[in-house]
Design a protein around this motif. Structure first.
Motif, short mmCIF file in Angstrom:
data_model
loop_
_atom_site.label_atom_id
_atom_site.label_comp_id
_atom_site.label_asym_id
_atom_site.label_seq_id
_atom_site.Cartn_x
_atom_site.Cartn_y
_atom_site.Cartn_z
N MET A 1 0.82 -1.21 0.00
CA MET A 1 0.00 0.00 0.00
C MET A 1 0.85 1.26 0.00
SD MET A 1 -3.07 -0.87 2.70
CE MET A 1 -3.91 0.67 2.33
N LEU A 2 2.05 1.17 0.59
CA LEU A 2 2.90 2.35 0.75
C LEU A 2 3.88 2.54 -0.40
CD1 LEU A 2 3.74 1.88 4.55
CD2 LEU A 2 1.93 3.29 3.54
N PHE A 3 4.30 1.44 -1.02
CA PHE A 3 5.32 1.52 -2.06
C PHE A 3 4.90 0.69 -3.27
CE2 PHE A 3 7.35 1.73 2.12
CZ PHE A 3 8.01 2.96 2.04
N ASN A 4 5.32 1.12 -4.44
CA ASN A 4 5.10 0.34 -5.66
C ASN A 4 6.28 0.54 -6.61
OD1 ASN A 4 4.41 2.51 -7.79
ND2 ASN A 4 3.01 3.01 -6.12
N GLY A 5 6.36 -0.32 -7.59
CA GLY A 5 7.52 -0.29 -8.48
C GLY A 5 7.49 0.82 -9.51
N GLY A 6 6.35 1.48 -9.67
CA GLY A 6 6.25 2.54 -10.66
C GLY A 6 5.50 2.09 -11.90
N LEU A 7 5.15 3.04 -12.71
CA LEU A 7 4.31 2.77 -13.88
C LEU A 7 5.05 2.02 -14.98
CD1 LEU A 7 1.40 3.29 -14.69
CD2 LEU A 7 2.14 5.41 -15.79
N ILE A 8 6.30 2.37 -15.19
CA ILE A 8 7.06 1.72 -16.28
C ILE A 8 7.30 0.24 -15.98
CG2 ILE A 8 9.25 1.67 -17.54
CD1 ILE A 8 9.31 4.71 -17.32
N PRO A 9 7.77 -0.13 -14.79
CA PRO A 9 7.89 -1.58 -14.49
C PRO A 9 6.56 -2.32 -14.57
CG PRO A 9 9.15 -0.29 -12.92
CD PRO A 9 8.33 0.68 -13.70
N LEU A 10 5.47 -1.64 -14.17
CA LEU A 10 4.15 -2.27 -14.27
C LEU A 10 3.80 -2.53 -15.73
CD1 LEU A 10 1.50 -3.17 -12.93
CD2 LEU A 10 0.71 -0.80 -13.08
N TYR A 11 4.05 -1.56 -16.57
CA TYR A 11 3.77 -1.71 -18.00
C TYR A 11 4.60 -2.85 -18.59
CZ TYR A 11 3.81 -0.70 -23.01
OH TYR A 11 3.71 -0.81 -24.37
N LEU A 12 5.89 -2.90 -18.25
CA LEU A 12 6.76 -3.94 -18.78
C LEU A 12 6.34 -5.32 -18.28
CD1 LEU A 12 10.24 -2.17 -18.44
CD2 LEU A 12 8.88 -2.50 -20.51
N THR A 13 5.86 -5.39 -17.03
CA THR A 13 5.40 -6.67 -16.48
C THR A 13 4.17 -7.16 -17.24
OG1 THR A 13 6.24 -6.10 -14.28
CG2 THR A 13 4.58 -7.83 -14.41
N ILE A 14 3.20 -6.28 -17.43
CA ILE A 14 1.98 -6.67 -18.16
C ILE A 14 2.32 -7.06 -19.59
CG2 ILE A 14 -0.22 -5.81 -19.04
CD1 ILE A 14 -0.23 -6.40 -16.06
N LYS A 15 3.23 -6.34 -20.20
CA LYS A 15 3.61 -6.66 -21.58
C LYS A 15 4.32 -8.01 -21.65
CE LYS A 15 5.93 -4.69 -25.63
NZ LYS A 15 6.70 -3.53 -26.15
N SER A 16 5.20 -8.30 -20.68
CA SER A 16 5.93 -9.56 -20.69
C SER A 16 5.02 -10.75 -20.46
CB SER A 16 7.03 -9.54 -19.62
OG SER A 16 6.46 -9.48 -18.31
N TYR A 17 3.91 -10.55 -19.76
CA TYR A 17 2.94 -11.62 -19.55
C TYR A 17 1.96 -11.77 -20.72
CZ TYR A 17 4.23 -12.50 -14.68
OH TYR A 17 4.89 -12.86 -13.54
N GLY A 18 2.09 -10.91 -21.71
CA GLY A 18 1.21 -10.99 -22.88
C GLY A 18 -0.21 -10.55 -22.60
N LEU A 19 -0.39 -9.61 -21.69
CA LEU A 19 -1.73 -9.18 -21.30
C LEU A 19 -2.14 -7.85 -21.93
CD1 LEU A 19 -1.75 -10.12 -17.49
CD2 LEU A 19 -2.76 -11.37 -19.41
N MET A 20 -1.32 -7.31 -22.81
CA MET A 20 -1.70 -6.07 -23.48
C MET A 20 -2.97 -6.32 -24.31
SD MET A 20 0.53 -3.83 -22.52
CE MET A 20 0.33 -2.51 -23.71
N ASN A 21 -3.86 -5.33 -24.30
CA ASN A 21 -5.15 -5.43 -25.00
C ASN A 21 -6.01 -6.59 -24.48
OD1 ASN A 21 -4.71 -3.22 -26.79
ND2 ASN A 21 -3.43 -4.53 -28.07
N SER A 22 -5.81 -6.93 -23.21
CA SER A 22 -6.57 -8.00 -22.58
C SER A 22 -7.39 -7.45 -21.42
CB SER A 22 -5.64 -9.11 -22.09
OG SER A 22 -6.32 -10.01 -21.25
N ILE A 23 -8.58 -7.98 -21.23
CA ILE A 23 -9.43 -7.57 -20.12
C ILE A 23 -8.77 -7.89 -18.78
CG2 ILE A 23 -10.68 -9.76 -20.07
CD1 ILE A 23 -12.20 -6.29 -19.39
#
Length: 296
Positions: A121-143
């Protein structure tokens, strides 16, 4: 209990009622203005002549809306997101909250897991690492990109709320069930969950409102407009865009959507699902918040 009839008491009542009326108006007037704008003529809306009543009353905007396939596509995506997000929230939260509501004596790893949740709740990795994580899992354009990332943003708060609610339930109920030979699963599903309808309805409402209103992740994780959830689609109607940076197709699309009355109709229709759901959950809302926020 006898109520005081003094002048100061009556003045206090008048002041409180006045404040509540003002708060209610601040909630109702924007909705009413949006409805009035959607029912007005294009000329009146463009000239800024619409206030609290429609000018040149007509339903042309809603007729046009029925022809906008992208609006209904985005509407359907948001419905899927709400159902999946609220459903996962409803399942995961009680399963995590029940063991975490125990003492360290009953669950030795409780404090480690609890502090891990609070850390997120207090800390997160940031928007860019989140984007790269979602992209690496192949979830782009996915619900699932919207459901999982959005759910992770709210689930810890809901778990803490449910933990405190569970701690306020009479311990004698669980002790009696244990004496009768009941196990943890039976106690959770037969005792705790039926008694926890107020807090479960409350966290479901939080989840529904969040998933319905959130628009940022739609912009980040969806690269094509047909995958936009409803609020991301509507956000594109009101955002300021520099025409010099737009392609010909984008400019044509924005020109078609530059109708203020049509935009108001879309925004008003987008409000309706939450306005429908909220009254059914309202009776649980205050009770769930009150019991879930007081630690024994």
């Amino acid at each position: 209990m006898l109520r005081s009839k003094s002048l100061s008491s009556k003045m206090a009542d008048v002041i409180l009622i006045s404040i509540l009326v003002l708060v209610a108006l601040t909630c109702i007037l924007p909705l009413w203005y949006t409805l009035s704008l959607s029912l007005s003529s294009k000329t009146a809306a463009a000239a800024g002549a619409v206030a609290l009543w429609p000018v040149d009353l007509n339903f042309d905007s809603y007729k046009q809306l029925l022809q906008d396939s992208q609006f209904f596509q985005s509407f359907w995506i948001s419905i899927q997101r709400v159902v999946l997000g609220a459903g996962l929230n409803f399942i995961i939260v009680p399963l995590m909250a029940y063991p975490l509501s125990k003492t360290v004596k009953d669950f030795k790893g409780r404090n480690v897991l609890m502090w891990t949740l609070i850390f997120t709740m207090l800390f997160n990795g940031g928007l860019i690492p989140l984007y790269l994580t979602i992209k690496s899992y192949g979830l782009m354009n996915s619900i699932w990109a919207l459901v999982l990332v959005g759910g992770a943003q709210t689930i810890v708060f809901n778990i803490i709320l449910t933990i405190n609610f569970f701690r306020n339930l009479p311990k004698s109920l669980e002790e009696a069930a244990l004496v009768d030979g009941a196990g943890p699963w039976y106690i959770l599903f037969k005792l705790y969950i039926p008694l926890s309808i107020p807090v479960l309805a409350t966290i479901s409402l939080f989840s529904i409102v969040y998933h319905w209103n959130e628009f940022l992740y739609g912009l980040i994780f969806m690269t094509r407009e047909e995958f936009y959830p409803l609020q991301t689609y509507i956000q594109q109607l009101v955002v300021s865009v520099d025409p010099s940076t737009m392609t010909e197709d984008q400019y044509k699309r924005m020109s078609e959507l530059s109708n203020r009355t049509l935009d108001a109709a879309k925004i008003f229709i987008a409000m309706i699902p939450v306005l429908i759901v909220y009254p059914f959950l309202q009776k649980y809302f205050i009770h769930g918040i009150t019991l879930g926020s007081v630690k024994e």
